[in-house]
Design an enzyme around this catalytic site. Structure first.
Site, PDB file in Angstrom:
ATOM      1  N   HIS A 101       1.360   3.943   1.971  1.00  0.00           N
ATOM      2  CA  HIS A 101       1.845   4.703   3.119  1.00  0.00           C
ATOM      3  C   HIS A 101       3.379   4.780   3.125  1.00  0.00           C
ATOM      4  O   HIS A 101       4.070   3.816   2.804  1.00  0.00           O
ATOM      5  CB  HIS A 101       1.348   4.093   4.419  1.00  0.00           C
ATOM      6  CG  HIS A 101      -0.099   4.371   4.678  1.00  0.00           C
ATOM      7  ND1 HIS A 101      -0.841   3.670   5.605  1.00  0.00           N
ATOM      8  CD2 HIS A 101      -0.952   5.287   4.128  1.00  0.00           C
ATOM      9  CE1 HIS A 101      -2.085   4.141   5.616  1.00  0.00           C
ATOM     10  NE2 HIS A 101      -2.175   5.118   4.730  1.00  0.00           N
ATOM     11  N   ASP A 151      -0.525  -3.856   6.230  1.00  0.00           N
ATOM     12  CA  ASP A 151      -1.219  -3.394   7.432  1.00  0.00           C
ATOM     13  C   ASP A 151      -2.689  -3.820   7.439  1.00  0.00           C
ATOM     14  O   ASP A 151      -3.503  -3.199   8.118  1.00  0.00           O
ATOM     15  CB  ASP A 151      -1.129  -1.870   7.542  1.00  0.00           C
ATOM     16  CG  ASP A 151       0.261  -1.392   7.897  1.00  0.00           C
ATOM     17  OD1 ASP A 151       1.159  -2.245   8.104  1.00  0.00           O
ATOM     18  OD2 ASP A 151       0.475  -0.168   7.952  1.00  0.00           O
ATOM     19  N   HIS A 161       0.841  -1.198   0.000  1.00  0.00           N
ATOM     20  CA  HIS A 161       0.000   0.000   0.000  1.00  0.00           C
ATOM     21  C   HIS A 161       0.872   1.241   0.000  1.00  0.00           C
ATOM     22  O   HIS A 161       2.108   1.145   0.090  1.00  0.00           O
ATOM     23  CB  HIS A 161      -0.989  -0.003   1.172  1.00  0.00           C
ATOM     24  CG  HIS A 161      -0.395   0.045   2.532  1.00  0.00           C
ATOM     25  ND1 HIS A 161       0.357  -0.977   3.068  1.00  0.00           N
ATOM     26  CD2 HIS A 161      -0.448   1.001   3.509  1.00  0.00           C
ATOM     27  CE1 HIS A 161       0.738  -0.670   4.301  1.00  0.00           C
ATOM     28  NE2 HIS A 161       0.274   0.541   4.588  1.00  0.00           N
ATOM     29  N   HIS A 177      -7.747  -0.838   5.327  1.00  0.00           N
ATOM     30  CA  HIS A 177      -6.731   0.072   5.865  1.00  0.00           C
ATOM     31  C   HIS A 177      -6.525   1.228   4.886  1.00  0.00           C
ATOM     32  O   HIS A 177      -6.489   2.394   5.269  1.00  0.00           O
ATOM     33  CB  HIS A 177      -5.436  -0.697   6.092  1.00  0.00           C
ATOM     34  CG  HIS A 177      -4.323   0.120   6.672  1.00  0.00           C
ATOM     35  ND1 HIS A 177      -4.365   0.629   7.950  1.00  0.00           N
ATOM     36  CD2 HIS A 177      -3.123   0.510   6.150  1.00  0.00           C
ATOM     37  CE1 HIS A 177      -3.246   1.302   8.184  1.00  0.00           C
ATOM     38  NE2 HIS A 177      -2.481   1.250   7.109  1.00  0.00           N
ATOM     39  N   ASP A 207       5.661   4.718   5.346  1.00  0.00           N
ATOM     40  CA  ASP A 207       6.460   3.771   6.124  1.00  0.00           C
ATOM     41  C   ASP A 207       6.561   2.402   5.460  1.00  0.00           C
ATOM     42  O   ASP A 207       7.215   1.502   5.996  1.00  0.00           O
ATOM     43  CB  ASP A 207       5.940   3.648   7.561  1.00  0.00           C
ATOM     44  CG  ASP A 207       4.527   3.111   7.652  1.00  0.00           C
ATOM     45  OD1 ASP A 207       3.710   3.417   6.762  1.00  0.00           O
ATOM     46  OD2 ASP A 207       4.224   2.387   8.616  1.00  0.00           O
ATOM     47  N   HIS A 208       5.954   2.263   4.284  1.00  0.00           N
ATOM     48  CA  HIS A 208       6.075   1.026   3.509  1.00  0.00           C
ATOM     49  C   HIS A 208       6.742   1.238   2.151  1.00  0.00           C
ATOM     50  O   HIS A 208       7.098   0.253   1.498  1.00  0.00           O
ATOM     51  CB  HIS A 208       4.702   0.387   3.312  1.00  0.00           C
ATOM     52  CG  HIS A 208       4.119  -0.147   4.576  1.00  0.00           C
ATOM     53  ND1 HIS A 208       4.036  -1.493   4.871  1.00  0.00           N
ATOM     54  CD2 HIS A 208       3.615   0.493   5.658  1.00  0.00           C
ATOM     55  CE1 HIS A 208       3.498  -1.649   6.068  1.00  0.00           C
ATOM     56  NE2 HIS A 208       3.241  -0.457   6.565  1.00  0.00           N
ATOM     57  N   HIS A 263       4.127  -4.685  10.911  1.00  0.00           N
ATOM     58  CA  HIS A 263       4.504  -4.016  12.158  1.00  0.00           C
ATOM     59  C   HIS A 263       4.627  -5.015  13.303  1.00  0.00           C
ATOM     60  O   HIS A 263       3.974  -6.070  13.301  1.00  0.00           O
ATOM     61  CB  HIS A 263       3.464  -2.968  12.554  1.00  0.00           C
ATOM     62  CG  HIS A 263       3.432  -1.769  11.665  1.00  0.00           C
ATOM     63  ND1 HIS A 263       4.193  -0.637  11.899  1.00  0.00           N
ATOM     64  CD2 HIS A 263       2.722  -1.524  10.530  1.00  0.00           C
ATOM     65  CE1 HIS A 263       3.946   0.255  10.949  1.00  0.00           C
ATOM     66  NE2 HIS A 263       3.061  -0.265  10.108  1.00  0.00           N
TER      67      HIS A 263
END
Length: 255
Positions: free
Chosen positions: A54, A127, A52, A110, A56-57, A165
């Protein structure tokens, strides 16, 4: 085949999958540095997979491509990462990377365009699904997220769940409030505590373990329904409303 969870940022995992012949791929590189350090002098990865959009990915992709130009990047067809992804994907697509084959599952909830990769006995779920939990509903609806959970529940129980995570202990604290008499859940919590004390990742878990312990996969279990109904009377007759209430409960939960 060697699977490694590379810690990144505060609590992210970047997944590194390597074959015996040295070929490798990486999933959800929110940072480049852990991947570069782990790879050392290795040649380029067969692919980068993104679940996805975001940051942080995905934030490490540019630096990895600077090191290894031309590495294919497979990820959701989403305009927010169109500049990173050269192989846009949707539900029902397939990815071939080196010796590995993955089915692409659309799992919105998400995020609207979230995908998961299933194959080789592995589920890279970003996530969407966590050990003992699920992702927050930033863009999708409870119905969509429940549909994603139902879809993942249908995968083989031996599937290893590779999430994005290290949330297992926090999720366990909530799950034990929802389902306090679940012996499998108690054992999983104890196992996770020992793993973290030893500085080991608590993932991958197995889908069988999640089916036995994760309240978001057990929304039809009488104990979970009863706990949700006690908190929000009137939702017990509708599984979507029960799921939404469970997610709301988790959003406000403090251990």
């Amino acid at each position: 085949m060697q699977l490694t969870a590379l810690p990144a940022l505060d609590d992210n995992y970047i997944w590194h999958l390597a074959a015996e012949d040295g070929r490798w791929l990486v999933v959800d590189p929110g940072q480049a540095e852990p991947v570069l350090a782990f790879a050392g002098a290795a040649g380029p990865p067969e692919a980068i997979l993104l679940t996805h959009h975001h940051a942080d990915h995905v934030a490490g992709v540019d630096a990895l491509r600077a090191r290894w130009p031309g590495v294919p990047v497979h990820g959701p067809a989403d305009p927010r990462i169109a500049g990173l992804v050269d192989h846009p994907l949707g539900d029902g697509d397939r990815v071939e990377a080196g010796p590995w084959r993955f089915a692409v599952l659309g799992v919105p909830g998400h995020t609207a365009s979230h995908v998961a990769f299933h194959g080789e006995g592995l589920l890279f779920c970003g996530d969407t699904l966590f050990s003992l939990g699920c992702g927050r509903l930033f863009e999708g609806t409870p119905r969509e997220m429940l549909g994603a959970m139902d879809r993942l529940c249908a995968l083989p129980p031996a599937t290893r769940v590779c999430c994005g995570h290290e949330y297992t202990l926090a999720n366990a604290a909530f799950a034990r409030v929802v389902d306090p008499d679940n012996a499998a859940l108690r054992r999983r919590q104890e196992e996770a505590i020992a793993m973290r004390h030893a500085a080991r990742p608590t993932v991958p878990s197995s889908l069988a373990q999640e089916l036995a312990c994760n309240p978001f996969l057990r929304i039809d279990a009488p104990a979970v329904r009863a706990a949700v109904a006690a908190r929000e009377p009137g939702v017990e007759g509708d599984r979507v409303e029960a799921f939404a209430a469970l997610r709301r409960w988790k959003d406000g939960f403090r251990a």
